[in-house]
Enzyme design. Structure first.
Site, mmCIF file in Angstrom:
data_model
loop_
_atom_site.group_PDB
_atom_site.id
_atom_site.type_symbol
_atom_site.label_atom_id
_atom_site.label_comp_id
_atom_site.label_asym_id
_atom_site.label_seq_id
_atom_site.Cartn_x
_atom_site.Cartn_y
_atom_site.Cartn_z
ATOM 1 N N SER A 14 0.853 -1.199 0.000
ATOM 2 C CA SER A 14 0.000 0.000 0.000
ATOM 3 C C SER A 14 0.879 1.235 0.000
ATOM 4 O O SER A 14 1.919 1.247 0.663
ATOM 5 C CB SER A 14 -0.884 0.074 1.255
ATOM 6 O OG SER A 14 -1.644 1.289 1.239
ATOM 7 N N LYS A 34 -7.846 0.485 -3.814
ATOM 8 C CA LYS A 34 -7.908 -0.848 -4.412
ATOM 9 C C LYS A 34 -7.017 -1.853 -3.675
ATOM 10 O O LYS A 34 -7.429 -2.985 -3.432
ATOM 11 C CB LYS A 34 -7.519 -0.777 -5.895
ATOM 12 C CG LYS A 34 -8.640 -0.169 -6.737
ATOM 13 C CD LYS A 34 -8.231 0.029 -8.173
ATOM 14 C CE LYS A 34 -8.194 -1.273 -8.941
ATOM 15 N NZ LYS A 34 -7.904 -1.025 -10.387
ATOM 16 N N TYR A 87 -6.942 6.323 2.456
ATOM 17 C CA TYR A 87 -6.039 5.406 3.177
ATOM 18 C C TYR A 87 -6.734 4.854 4.411
ATOM 19 O O TYR A 87 -6.763 3.645 4.652
ATOM 20 C CB TYR A 87 -4.775 6.155 3.564
ATOM 21 C CG TYR A 87 -3.708 5.316 4.224
ATOM 22 C CD1 TYR A 87 -3.068 4.294 3.529
ATOM 23 C CD2 TYR A 87 -3.316 5.563 5.538
ATOM 24 C CE1 TYR A 87 -2.065 3.538 4.121
ATOM 25 C CE2 TYR A 87 -2.306 4.817 6.135
ATOM 26 C CZ TYR A 87 -1.690 3.806 5.429
ATOM 27 O OH TYR A 87 -0.692 3.060 6.023
ATOM 28 N N TYR A 121 -12.963 -13.089 7.070
ATOM 29 C CA TYR A 121 -12.313 -14.342 6.664
ATOM 30 C C TYR A 121 -12.010 -15.223 7.876
ATOM 31 O O TYR A 121 -12.092 -16.441 7.803
ATOM 32 C CB TYR A 121 -11.026 -14.060 5.867
ATOM 33 C CG TYR A 121 -11.253 -14.151 4.376
ATOM 34 C CD1 TYR A 121 -12.102 -13.256 3.737
ATOM 35 C CD2 TYR A 121 -10.657 -15.149 3.609
ATOM 36 C CE1 TYR A 121 -12.338 -13.340 2.376
ATOM 37 C CE2 TYR A 121 -10.887 -15.241 2.244
ATOM 38 C CZ TYR A 121 -11.729 -14.333 1.633
ATOM 39 O OH TYR A 121 -11.970 -14.432 0.284
ATOM 40 N N THR A 130 6.656 4.927 11.871
ATOM 41 C CA THR A 130 7.900 4.148 11.903
ATOM 42 C C THR A 130 8.920 4.846 11.010
ATOM 43 O O THR A 130 8.553 5.434 9.997
ATOM 44 C CB THR A 130 7.610 2.718 11.407
ATOM 45 O OG1 THR A 130 6.729 2.093 12.351
ATOM 46 C CG2 THR A 130 8.869 1.884 11.282
#
Ligand code: UDP
Length: 314
Positions: free
Chosen positions: A76, A92, A146, A160, A176
């Protein structure tokens, strides 16, 4: 010895993860479309029998032969400048890309870990941010591409887990920094370091009173491995405490580089979070905590930036 697939494996955190898995003797397949990643970040592993690079947009599905033990979805754009420049690919890869990566994990019976973000908390109304806080996000603002992509990715991951019973992890990564950040990816630290080392004015957005807490990449990667190995399906924050203002950060960068750059104030970002610091209770209960003080991490990052800027001039 496990076989691990890392999407975004040529990115900043992704490439450090590649290294960490190879160091523990695992085999790694890095998948990256190189939109914001760079093959240079994994160049040292090319030719190693334990490393494979696949240039591919994960939204198109990931099809691999042989067993896979874990899938870590890190693909991403992650810097605000990048996701504002690539809003649709960002949405996407968070939606279709997460679905594809989960599909691979399901097909292979592999563990799945999603790289989520402190941005799921938006401009937070609680401080510090714990995982039980649901966030304060503007879905239609520029950062929404985002924030909402990652929120959707978390929801898809839990679905899932619940529907297909796959073992899943959600790690919410806070700011980070470290070697292999792009010199000018638009984020505060790389921007300030590149500016300081080339004598340009340091561009502080707004008055610089907004805060962040910065975690050195080696610590972040150790945190991610801890979550993969030891956590359950609930989200876990990974980042460092030690909230500082962006103006203080600019001053620290000037001191750490010995730069003569001055500080200039430019307009603030839309919907910019005012304060951010992780509540690390969950991560610490798993036995992980950040170890690198900002001064030490900054020193190593300055060295990397000096070298990378010199290489750019050659
Ligand atoms: N920022 C800044 N100058 C820059 C880049 C960023 O003042 O050249 C500010 C930005 O507006 C935000 C903070 O630094 O308040 C951290 O921004 P960054 O892009 O590093 O990450 P974020 O935490 O916003 O994703």
């Amino acid at each position: 010895m496990a076989r691990v697939v890392i999407t975004g494996g040529a990115g900043f955190i992704g490439s450090h993860l590649v290294e960490a898995f190879l160091a523990r003797g695992d085999r790694v397949v890095a998948v990256d479309n190189l939109l914001t990643g760079s093959r240079q970040n994994v160049a040292r592993h090319e030719g190693s029998p334990n490393f494979e690079f696949v240039q591919r947009d994960v939204c198109q599905g990931i099809f691999l032969s042989g067993p896979v033990d874990a899938v870590l979805h890190f693909a991403s754009p992650a810097s605000p400048r990048d996701y504002l420049e690539h809003p649709i690919p960002t949405l996407k890869v968070g939606a279709l890309g997460t679905h594809a990566a989960l599909g691979l994990a399901r097909a292979k019976g592999a563990k799945f870990l999603i790289a989520s973000t402190s941005e799921v908390y938006g401009d937070p109304e609680v401080h510090p941010q714990s995982e039980t806080y649901w966030g304060h996000v503007n879905p239609v603002g520029p950062r929404g591409v985002y924030d909402e992509a990652k929120r959707y990715a978390e929801a898809m991951t839990m679905a899932y887990h619940r529907v297909h019973g796959i073992e899943t992890r959600i790690v919410r990564i806070f700011n980070t920094y470290g070697p292999r950040m792009r010199l000018r990816d638009g984020r505060a630290l790389p921007e300030f370091l590149s500016q300081a080392l080339t004598g340009l004015p340091i561009t502080v957005h707004g008055d610089g009173s907004q805060t962040r807490s910065f975690c050195y990449v080696e610590d972040t990667v150790a945190g991610i491995l801890t979550v993969l190995d030891k956590a359950g399906p609930d989200p876990v924050n990974v980042g460092a405490p030690g909230e500082i203002t962006i103006l203080e950060l600019a001053k620290k960068v000037i001191a750490a580089t010995g730069s003569r750059s001055t500080i200039t104030h430019v307009p603030a970002m839309v919907d910019d979070p005012r304060r951010r610091e992780p509540d690390l209770t969950r991560a610490r209960a798993l036995g992980w905590g950040p170890r690198t003080p900002l001064a030490a991490g900054l020193e190593r990052t300055v060295a990397y930036f000096r070298e990378a800027l010199a290489a750019e001039r050659r």
